[in-house]
Enzyme design. Structure first.
Site, short mmCIF file in Angstrom:
data_model
loop_
_atom_site.label_atom_id
_atom_site.label_comp_id
_atom_site.label_asym_id
_atom_site.label_seq_id
_atom_site.Cartn_x
_atom_site.Cartn_y
_atom_site.Cartn_z
N ARG A 35 0.89 -1.47 -0.01
CA ARG A 35 0.04 0.35 0.23
C ARG A 35 0.72 1.02 -0.03
O ARG A 35 1.69 1.47 1.13
CB ARG A 35 -0.88 -0.33 1.39
N ASP A 89 -14.35 -3.16 7.71
CA ASP A 89 -13.80 -2.72 6.17
C ASP A 89 -14.43 -4.43 5.60
O ASP A 89 -15.15 -4.18 4.92
CB ASP A 89 -12.30 -3.34 5.91
N THR A 95 -1.12 -0.63 13.43
CA THR A 95 -2.74 -0.73 13.76
C THR A 95 -3.13 0.50 14.49
O THR A 95 -2.19 0.84 15.64
CB THR A 95 -2.59 -2.36 14.73
C1 NOJ Z 1 -7.69 -2.25 9.21
C2 NOJ Z 1 -7.82 -1.06 8.57
O1 NOJ Z 1 -6.61 -0.43 8.47
C3 NOJ Z 1 -8.86 0.09 9.22
O2 NOJ Z 1 -8.85 1.45 8.12
C4 NOJ Z 1 -10.54 -0.22 9.73
O3 NOJ Z 1 -10.92 0.11 9.94
C5 NOJ Z 1 -10.00 -1.73 10.20
N1 NOJ Z 1 -9.16 -2.77 9.39
C6 NOJ Z 1 -11.06 -2.24 10.58
O4 NOJ Z 1 -12.00 -2.95 9.95
#
Ligand code: NOJ
Length: 803
Positions: free
Chosen positions: A356, A495, A711
């Protein structure tokens, strides 16, 4: 089982057993030159982009190989080992080692065969190359001759994907030569003589180097296969076994840099040298190596600089509480994790391969929150950047390229954007994260001028920060679903939740509600009466809708699909209880006290586990709606009822806002890496950094964690702890103090820089309560309530707070 311990004073995590359940890594460097190194020296490096600037090779999700290897060979006995336990992997009864991961440096010590080695890996502050500073000491009572060999495996080109498969064409564009103290790798060197105007796919000529300073090179190799030898591996390279390298480079196939030096050590004698690697023109490489002629001195100075820079950054907020796990996370590791996430977004780790090539809008806007209390200027620069990635319709660009060009970007309305980024549409929540982030920044700093700063939009037009925020409100107002709550669009925070264009997410509706509360503060500051009225009306309408549509006896539902299905209601056979709408109902200020109590109680009963609260329950299996993408994951994994660590941060905050200090802290402890140091074999990830998720109770590997370092958890838990548990709640005009702590804490202290002043806060809890304020003294003066107006602050401010 524990593999190491926290050294709070040095701000290091010390690994005492090298056979950790997973590679435990550290970040070195900056976006100019990024380097990741594991406790067994596995890892890679890259310039600017993990995807397209790869320099040192690493094969993902395999054996933590290759890496920054230093081999030591006793030329008498011909026995050899490595300065990190792997790759040679000597018997641990004879090989003693420690790995110290510190703030932007990693130090490995090994004792084997009465030879002590110490290697310090780092990227000098502000530089774009790496240093492996090695010191070897003879601890025996006899003279020893040791061959020291450094090994760096270059990628064949800079593109990560091509390198992972070692794409055949890339085997024919690379060659290495020896230049006295270094191996020089050249990619596309054949193009050097290309005349202007001649067309080839990729004209970039790259030069990489691997050099040695402080000792004379005795033999070298630039060809990976010749260094390793057929049917050998990194554990027994032919060149190391032989004690002398072949003195040949490569021309095609795989390059490497391998350099040997033979040193003779009297009993007790030490020698120091430095291996250096990077992507530099050859003359620059020569200068860099020359700079380390006196490597002992140069490396010591550089390491000191690095340490004081990072410790200086962390010093802006330090605490002393009765919990060592809490202290080490807030003072050092969660904070450092926040910086790494802030810097690296989701680009490069041992899980993220660098594919990414940009910032996720919501990810980065959230990440900023984790460093505001530590480095507000850094936060400000990134806030500006993210505002400039807001489209003029108020929505955020789902993916903001590292090469973002404000004012000139395509948007999800353009086919070209979709094609380039793979993001087919706006996400409902992206721009809504700006509200808490910008608000927290101004509240921390008092920089009101920022509200009127003009910033371009991503595609065209420009506006003040205030205007940007108003447009974010417009975006949600212009994208409402069938009931009048914000539309689901292309997923919300989750997501895996595709509610559809006209579907509606409770989470986003709550975010929107909260955004309006925040923007009212800005509008009041601007004396924008008309807009205040507008927001009041809209917020009231939205609040009523959420209450009518989303409250379901003892919980908030998750939302509606565009076909009108209700997601997350009590009677659903699966996924009938969701975490985020409950915590956000509290954070947003929408939930009544009764709703907050009921919903949080349900979370505790239904979702809490010994490793934190799961994201929803029961997992999707046979009853997933169309758009519940989480069903593809094994039950208990990721968004399908995994313990999503970021959500713990919101839960900590929500409980703390309700004054439930016991529970807030309990949620912190359950998921805190440091609190699992003694159970590392279960968690598996580094005990000093957060992961994205922990496998939930529906998984046979309950408690195992994944996706280390990068994260949203880092910033969200930080906010949950600093604002929530510790109760540091600045607003535009001062600081509110509202701790929410375990009853047993009798006292804790905070040292905090705030608006040019230094605050020393002592909180005393003689009555053993969870929350509340009995008395507040600022520099000896008693103030009413728990609020300190800015004018009461002095250069050094002594604050005493009684709960
Ligand atoms: C990881 C993604 O990077 C983030 O944007 C998303 O909010 C979380 N997953 C939860 O799905």
């Amino acid at each position: 089982m524990r593999y190491g311990y926290f050294d709070e004073e040095k701000k290091e995590y010390v690994i005492t057993r090298p056979d950790t359940p997973a590679p435990w890594v550290n970040y070195l460097g900056s976006p100019e030159y990024g380097a990741i190194v594991s406790n067994n020296a596995g890892g890679y490096s890259f310039a600017k982009s993990g995807a397209n600037g790869r320099i040192l090779r690493y094969i993902f999700n395999q054996f933590d190989q290759p890496g920054r290897y230093i081999y030591l060979r006793d030329n008498d006995t011909k026995d050899y080992w490595s300065a990190s336990w792997q790759p040679v992997g000597k018997d641990l009864s004879e090989y003693k080692s420690e790995c110290h991961h510190g703030t932007a440096y990693t130090k490995m010590m090994a004792d084997y065969s009465e030879i002590h080695s110490e290697v310090r890996y780092y990227v000098p502050l502000g530089q774009s190359y790496e240093v492996w500073n090695l010191k070897v000491t003879n601890c025996s009572d006899r003279k020893r001759e040791i061959s020291v060999t450094g090994y760096a495996e270059f990628t064949n080109n800079s593109n990560y994907e091509q390198d992972q498969v070692n794409l055949q064409y890339s085997q024919y564009i690379t060659r290495t030569v020896f230049c006295g103290d270094r191996v020089r790798q050249m990619i596309h060197a054949n193009l050097d003589g290309l005349k202007d105007g001649e067309e080839v796919d990729n004209k970039n000529v790259f030069n990489r180097f691997f050099g040695l300073a402080g000792e004379k090179v005795s033999s070298w190799c630039g060809d990976r296969e010749k260094f390793l030898g057929r049917y050998h591996g990194y554990n027994n390279p032919a060149g190391v076994e032989a004690g002398v390298l072949c003195n040949e480079g490569n021309y095609n196939e795989n390059s490497c840099g391998a350099l040997s030096a033979v040193i003779t050590l009297e009993p007790g004698e030490s020698r120091e040298m430095a291996f250096l690697a990077g992507m530099k023109e050859d003359n620059e490489a020569a200068e860099i190596i020359a700079h380390y002629a006196d490597c002992e001195k140069t490396c010591a100075v550089e390491l000191e600089e690095l340490i004081s820079y990072w410790h200086g950054q962390l010093a802006h907020f330090q605490i002393r509480t009765p919990s060592p796990e809490f202290d080490t996370m807030i003072n050092t590791w969660n904070a450092y994790n926040c910086f790494m996430t802030f810097i690296w977004s989701r680009a490069a780790s041992f899980t993220y391969c660098g594919l990414r090539n940009g910032y996720g809008y919501r990810d980065t806007v959230q990440d900023i929150q984790g460093v505001i209390h530590l480095a507000p200027q850094m936060a400000l620069d990134k806030i500006r950047f993210m505002l400039s990635a807001q489209v003029d319709n108020g929505g955020g660009l789902p993916l903001v390229k590292f090469t973002h060009n404000p004012g000139h970007e395509d948007t999800p309305d353009d086919a070209s954007y979709v094609q380039e980024t793979g993001h087919p549409a706006y996400r409902a929540d992206d721009a809504l994260w700006l509200f808490p982030t910008v608000y927290k920044y101004i509240s921390e700093t008092g920089n009101f001028a920022f509200i009127d700063e003009v910033i371009p939009f991503a595609n065209k037009d420009e506006g003040t920060v205030y205007e940007h925020l108003k447009r974010a409100i417009d975006f949600s107002m212009n994208h409402l679903g069938r009931h009048g709550m914000p539309a689901g669009l292309y997923a919300d925070w989750n997501d895996c939740l595709r509610l559809g264009k006209d579907g509606e997410s409770t989470f986003v509706a709550l975010q929107f509600y909260y955004a309006m509360t925040i923007l009212k503060e800005f509008a009041k500051y601007k004396k924008d009466e008309k807009y205040i009225k507008y927001l009041e009306e809209k917020q009231e309408q939205l609040g009523k809708l959420i209450q009518e549509l989303c409250w379901n006896e003892d919980r908030f539902i998750r939302g509606f699909t565009e076909r009108g299905e209700v997601i997350g209601k009590r009677t659903d056979p699966e996924a009938n209880m969701w975490l985020n709408p409950q915590s956000w109902a509290v954070i947003s200020g929408l939930a009544t006290e009764r709703q907050a109590d009921l919903a949080l109680q349900m979370v505790y009963e239904r979702l809490n586990t010994e490793y934190g609260a799961i994201l929803m329950d029961p997992p999707y299996h046979a009853n997933a709606f169309d758009g519940a993408l989480a069903v593809i994951y094994n039950a208990g994994t990721k968004e399908n009822a995994g313990i999503f660590s970021q959500s713990q941060g919101w839960l900590i905050l929500a409980e703390a806002l309700c004054g439930h200090g016991e529970r807030a802290f309990n949620y912190f402890l359950e998921n805190a890496p440091a609190a699992q140091n003694d159970r590392a074999e279960i968690r598996q990830l580094e005990p000093y950094c957060y992961g994205q998720f922990t496998e939930g109770k529906a998984s046979p590997n309950f408690g195992r964690s994944h996706v280390h370092w990068l994260t949203g958890t880092a910033s969200t838990v930080m906010v949950g702890c600093v604002e929530g548990i510790l109760g540091m709640r600045p607003d535009f005009y001062g600081l509110r103090i509202a701790p929410s702590i375990p009853k047993e804490w009798e006292k804790f202290e905070i040292s905090k820089d705030f608006r040019g002043c230094h605050l020393h806060i002592t909180v005393k809890n003689p009555g053993h309560v969870e929350a509340g304020c009995k008395k507040l003294y600022v520099n000896g003066e008693e103030l009413p309530g728990n609020y300190i107006p800015q004018e009461k602050l002095t250069g050094e401010t002594e604050i005493e707070f009684y709960m």
